[in-house]
Design a protein around this motif. Structure first.
Motif, PDB file in Angstrom:
ATOM      1  N   ILE A   1     -35.155  80.255  15.151  1.00  0.00           N
ATOM      2  CA  ILE A   1     -35.605  80.634  13.909  1.00  0.00           C
ATOM      3  C   ILE A   1     -35.433  79.763  13.035  1.00  0.00           C
ATOM      4  CG2 ILE A   1     -34.911  82.763  12.818  1.00  0.00           C
ATOM      5  CD1 ILE A   1     -33.625  83.133  15.519  1.00  0.00           C
TER       6      ILE A   1
ATOM      7  N   LEU B   1     -30.975  84.957   6.258  1.00  0.00           N
ATOM      8  CA  LEU B   1     -30.506  84.170   6.419  1.00  0.00           C
ATOM      9  C   LEU B   1     -30.826  82.493   5.914  1.00  0.00           C
ATOM     10  CD1 LEU B   1     -28.536  85.226   9.846  1.00  0.00           C
ATOM     11  CD2 LEU B   1     -27.431  84.901   8.172  1.00  0.00           C
TER      12      LEU B   1
ATOM     13  N   ASN C   1     -21.923  83.744  25.949  1.00  0.00           N
ATOM     14  CA  ASN C   1     -22.272  82.985  25.331  1.00  0.00           C
ATOM     15  C   ASN C   1     -20.850  83.041  23.998  1.00  0.00           C
ATOM     16  OD1 ASN C   1     -24.230  81.312  23.818  1.00  0.00           O
ATOM     17  ND2 ASN C   1     -24.939  83.282  22.537  1.00  0.00           N
TER      18      ASN C   1
ATOM     19  N   ARG D   1     -15.699  87.499  16.277  1.00  0.00           N
ATOM     20  CA  ARG D   1     -17.465  87.931  16.134  1.00  0.00           C
ATOM     21  C   ARG D   1     -18.200  88.300  14.979  1.00  0.00           C
ATOM     22  NH1 ARG D   1     -19.382  90.113  19.669  1.00  0.00           N
ATOM     23  NH2 ARG D   1     -18.547  89.849  22.351  1.00  0.00           N
TER      24      ARG D   1
ATOM     25  N   LEU E   1     -24.889  90.830  10.795  1.00  0.00           N
ATOM     26  CA  LEU E   1     -26.209  91.528   9.272  1.00  0.00           C
ATOM     27  C   LEU E   1     -26.084  92.451   9.674  1.00  0.00           C
ATOM     28  CD1 LEU E   1     -26.915  88.782   8.057  1.00  0.00           C
ATOM     29  CD2 LEU E   1     -29.408  88.799   9.166  1.00  0.00           C
TER      30      LEU E   1
ATOM     31  N   TRP F   1     -26.379  92.951   1.424  1.00  0.00           N
ATOM     32  CA  TRP F   1     -26.141  92.786   2.901  1.00  0.00           C
ATOM     33  C   TRP F   1     -24.918  92.090   3.032  1.00  0.00           C
ATOM     34  CZ3 TRP F   1     -29.588  93.154   6.317  1.00  0.00           C
ATOM     35  CH2 TRP F   1     -31.070  93.212   7.031  1.00  0.00           C
TER      36      TRP F   1
ATOM     37  N   ASN G   1     -23.090  90.237   4.997  1.00  0.00           N
ATOM     38  CA  ASN G   1     -22.957  88.878   6.091  1.00  0.00           C
ATOM     39  C   ASN G   1     -22.699  87.763   6.701  1.00  0.00           C
ATOM     40  OD1 ASN G   1     -24.605  86.141   6.767  1.00  0.00           O
ATOM     41  ND2 ASN G   1     -25.682  85.614   5.068  1.00  0.00           N
TER      42      ASN G   1
ATOM     43  N   ILE H   1     -21.758  85.367   8.409  1.00  0.00           N
ATOM     44  CA  ILE H   1     -21.669  83.775   7.775  1.00  0.00           C
ATOM     45  C   ILE H   1     -21.300  83.685   6.634  1.00  0.00           C
ATOM     46  CG2 ILE H   1     -23.183  81.775   8.030  1.00  0.00           C
ATOM     47  CD1 ILE H   1     -24.135  82.525  10.123  1.00  0.00           C
TER      48      ILE H   1
ATOM     49  N   VAL I   1     -25.232  86.434  18.814  1.00  0.00           N
ATOM     50  CA  VAL I   1     -24.554  85.627  18.345  1.00  0.00           C
ATOM     51  C   VAL I   1     -25.444  84.224  19.076  1.00  0.00           C
ATOM     52  CG1 VAL I   1     -23.054  83.647  18.801  1.00  0.00           C
ATOM     53  CG2 VAL I   1     -22.099  85.163  18.888  1.00  0.00           C
ATOM     54  N   MET I   2     -26.514  84.190  19.476  1.00  0.00           N
ATOM     55  CA  MET I   2     -27.534  82.881  20.190  1.00  0.00           C
ATOM     56  C   MET I   2     -28.746  83.623  18.587  1.00  0.00           C
ATOM     57  SD  MET I   2     -28.362  80.895  21.732  1.00  0.00           S
ATOM     58  CE  MET I   2     -27.505  81.173  23.207  1.00  0.00           C
ATOM     59  N   THR I   3     -29.341  84.806  18.376  1.00  0.00           N
ATOM     60  CA  THR I   3     -30.181  84.410  17.368  1.00  0.00           C
ATOM     61  C   THR I   3     -29.705  84.298  16.056  1.00  0.00           C
ATOM     62  OG1 THR I   3     -31.024  86.421  18.112  1.00  0.00           O
ATOM     63  CG2 THR I   3     -31.462  86.418  16.255  1.00  0.00           C
ATOM     64  N   ASN I   4     -28.578  84.831  15.198  1.00  0.00           N
ATOM     65  CA  ASN I   4     -28.156  84.504  13.787  1.00  0.00           C
ATOM     66  C   ASN I   4     -26.940  83.721  13.427  1.00  0.00           C
ATOM     67  OD1 ASN I   4     -29.399  87.030  13.561  1.00  0.00           O
ATOM     68  ND2 ASN I   4     -26.927  88.473  13.515  1.00  0.00           N
TER      69      ASN I   4
ATOM     70  N   HIS J   1     -27.078  80.751  16.190  1.00  0.00           N
ATOM     71  CA  HIS J   1     -27.431  79.692  16.634  1.00  0.00           C
ATOM     72  C   HIS J   1     -28.452  79.462  16.121  1.00  0.00           C
ATOM     73  CE1 HIS J   1     -23.510  78.980  18.496  1.00  0.00           C
ATOM     74  NE2 HIS J   1     -23.092  79.951  19.395  1.00  0.00           N
ATOM     75  N   ARG J   2     -28.979  80.339  15.513  1.00  0.00           N
ATOM     76  CA  ARG J   2     -30.799  80.460  15.594  1.00  0.00           C
ATOM     77  C   ARG J   2     -31.505  79.838  16.682  1.00  0.00           C
ATOM     78  NH1 ARG J   2     -30.568  80.930   9.386  1.00  0.00           N
ATOM     79  NH2 ARG J   2     -33.066  80.465   9.311  1.00  0.00           N
TER      80      ARG J   2
ATOM     81  N   GLU K   1     -31.092  93.336  13.823  1.00  0.00           N
ATOM     82  CA  GLU K   1     -31.420  91.709  13.572  1.00  0.00           C
ATOM     83  C   GLU K   1     -32.280  90.976  14.694  1.00  0.00           C
ATOM     84  OE1 GLU K   1     -26.171  92.482  13.504  1.00  0.00           O
ATOM     85  OE2 GLU K   1     -26.404  91.068  14.468  1.00  0.00           O
TER      86      GLU K   1
END
Lengths: 112, 420, 90
Positions: free
Chosen positions: A5, A11, A64, B39, B44, B52, B54, B56, B132-135, B137-138, B160
């Motif tokens: 992404i 983000l 994960n 976590r 998000l 938002w 966020n 991170i 986690v994969m999406t937000n 590690h992208r 998300e």
């Protein structure tokens, strides 16, 4: 096909440097330094990380975050490393475990 | 040797570390993950008013404060055992063994699965894994997914995935069986969702608010719930369809959906296959108590808090001397509650360490935990306040029982630790 | 695949059928169910399946709400034999 992404509406942009190259089951892949091995492999479309020791059924990431150990692989000779929380480095050698021999069970199956 | 070891660098552990360091304690934080934040990292969502949340960014703020205080945070360090000897905690990790008189367990939560035939196939992951994969590690968990399990957590993560441009074909129930029970019951799931309708999009609220009135209306609502689902953010939320099987040979290729009765029984002949290359399993969260389970600390099973929870009071003390808890290990709630609990725990620890003048701010910190809970945007269990009340009651009963045994001497620790 | 063959414990590949049958045959609690089937005794230490094993046991026994049904044992993460036996290791 999976992908990164690169631009996220909330983000922002993804920094994809520095790149590293590593081996998984003998094949070379590219990843972003210090991202988890599992993320680097998924970005390359690789989902299967190992096979169940007894049945040989394919397994990939499940939780994960290090709880389930389904993603365990051998990293530079060290067994049982969790691909979901091990940072990928340049030149890393990663292998996923396969089905193990079970002579006693197989003998029983054929002779018992 | 540090004064305090904190296990877990999530919102609770980091906040506690910061507060404890501000009180002048030397702190060591351990976490097995490769980044701090726990976590919180993956979170998000848009808060009322359009701002938002966020995870991170929130983690970065905490990290900055921790860095300014020179906090010692060891990442990639997995704790395998803890023991207490001569008033000191020994924390065994895969790197070295650490020692301190005080120990705060902020180990958070683990995900509980629902079981569906085919769920071991690569491409099937917990809903938190996809988040986690999406937000964080992208990397997209796949191009088209199905989420099994309808809850506040799964709808938040569906949104998300949607924001990240990942197609979510459906959120549906798991098939009813002995292990999936509650999450597979359409009427029950509907009921729990209506309690959090303030965070659902307007369409769902419009549909649901009429049903809040009474049981008859609720029953009617689930009976006439559209079979194709109600769309939120363009994703069909299916309360009358269940995933009965995940298909694929080497990895996920699709799922089989079937219509279910209002009690969750599959309607024969209603099966339909839809294509997907990933599946998320959303069975909810439970407090991760494995480390505190080694200390002999008593437990109580409290449904409203997500399962077995270690006995603790509002100051985040446990009956075991020098042992404290904060965050989701005490019950499943949002990150803001976890942070406020971390602050309260750290103040308790500093006070018990002999730091003077902390009584007032500790009292305020405890009150602030309650206030944060009341204002929480997301509540994982609608009756979480009731769960907290039960825990407080168990604590009081425990204390009263201890006083009956030995009015003068605190025998708690000896008695408890013998059970290890 | 039928529900009977559906895996509950991913590490030890214990199926739903085995767990339900064992629970019904012996009327066992979660701990006994675990010991009879090996569910929850694999690599992950039961973190993933413990609630499901617990749920099956609760269909035939009453939950003890004051005691964790599947007790935690150290080490809670796998430890290499080399690390266990290492001399002079910190």
């Amino acid at each position: 096909m999976t992908e990164r992404i690169l631009d996220h509406s909330v983000l922002g942009k993804l920094d994809t440097s520095p790149k590293v190259s590593f081996l998984f089951n003998g094949k070379e892949y590219e990843g972003i330094e210090n991202e988890p091995i599992a993320a680097a492999l998924l970005a390359n479309g690789v989902r299967t990380l190992r096979r169940h020791e007894e049945s040989g059924s394919p397994r990939g990431i499940y939780c994960n975050i290090g709880h389930c150990f389904e993603c365990r692989v051998t990293v530079d000779g060290v067994q049982g490393m969790r691909a979901c929380l091990t940072p990928v480095k340049d030149g890393m050698v990663v292998t996923g475990g396969g089905q193990l021999d079970a002579p006693v069970r197989d003998w029983r199956k054929n002779n018992g | 040797m540090a004064d305090l070891i904190i296990i877990g660098s999530g919102p609770a552990g980091l906040s506690a570390g910061i507060t404890a360091a501000e009180c002048g304690l030397s702190v060591l934080i351990l976490d097995e993950y490769l980044k701090p934040g726990g976590r919180l990292l993956g979170q998000l969502y848009e808060e009322p008013g359009g701002k938002w949340w966020n995870g991170i960014e929130e983690t970065r703020k905490l990290e900055k404060r921790a860095a300014a205080l020179d906090l010692d945070i060891r990442l990639g360090t997995a704790v395998s055992n803890i023991e207490k000897e001569d008033g000191l905690w020994h924390v065994y990790t895969d790197r070295e063994t650490f020692t301190a008189p005080s120990l705060l367990l902020a180990t958070g939560a683990a995900e509980s699965p629902v079981a569906i035939p085919g769920w071991t196939l690569p491409g099937v992951m917990s809903v938190g894994a996809a988040q986690v994969m999406t937000n964080v590690h992208r990397v997209k968990p796949g191009s088209r997914g199905v989420i099994i399990g309808v809850s506040v957590l799964s709808s938040a993560i569906a949104m998300e995935l949607n924001i990240a441009g990942i197609d979510v074909a459906a959120i549906a129930l798991p098939k009813m069986n002995e292990v999936n029970k509650d999450g597979a019951n359409p009427a029950g799931v509907m009921d729990s969702l209506l309690h959090v309708s303030h965070m659902a999009p307007s369409k769902f609220v419009q549909f649901g608010s009429k049903l809040m009135q009474n049981d008859f209306m609720k029953k009617l609502g689930i009976t006439f719930y559209p079979k194709g689902g109600v769309k939120m953010w363009g994703i069909p939320v299916m309360l009358r369809k269940a995933v009965i099987e995940i298909c694929g040979t080497e990895q996920v290729e699709g799922v089989i959906l079937a219509t279910v009765t209002t009690n969750g029984q599959v309607v024969p002949g209603s099966e339909q296959r839809i294509d997907a290359d990933f599946v998320c399993i959303a069975g909810g969260l439970y407090p991760l108590a494995e480390l505190i389970g080694l200390t002999g600390c008593p437990f109580h099973h409290i449904d409203e808090l997500g399962g077995y929870v270690p006995l603790h009071n509002e100051q985040m003390e446990t009956p075991v001397d020098g042992l404290y808890v904060a965050g989701n290990i005490t019950g499943i709630e949002g990150a803001k509650v976890a942070m406020s609990q971390g602050v309260a725990a750290a103040l308790s620890i500093a006070r018990n360490f002999g730091r003077q003048g902390l009584d007032d701010i500790l009292r305020e910190a405890v009150e602030y935990v309650g206030e944060t809970r009341r204002k929480a945007h997301i509540q994982f269990h609608p009756e979480v306040a009731e769960g907290r009340r039960k825990m407080q009651q168990y604590w009081e009963e425990y204390e009263a029982a201890q006083e009956r045994i030995a009015p003068e001497e605190p025998v708690v620790e000896k008695e408890v630790l013998q059970g290890v | 695949m039928t529900d009977k063959d559906m895996i509950i414990c991913r590490c030890e590949e214990v199926t739903y059928g085995e767990l339900v049958e064992t629970a019904n045959e012996y009327g066992c609690n979660a701990r006994e169910l675990k010991l009879r089937t090996r569910a929850g005794m694999g690599y992950c230490g039961g973190r993933t399946c413990r609630n499901m094993v617990d749920a099956v046991a609760c269909t035939v026994t009453e939950r003890d709400s004051k005691q964790v049904t599947l007790k935690y044992q150290p080490p809670v993460r796998p430890v290499h034999f080399g690390d266990l036996g290492a001399i002079g290791h910190d």
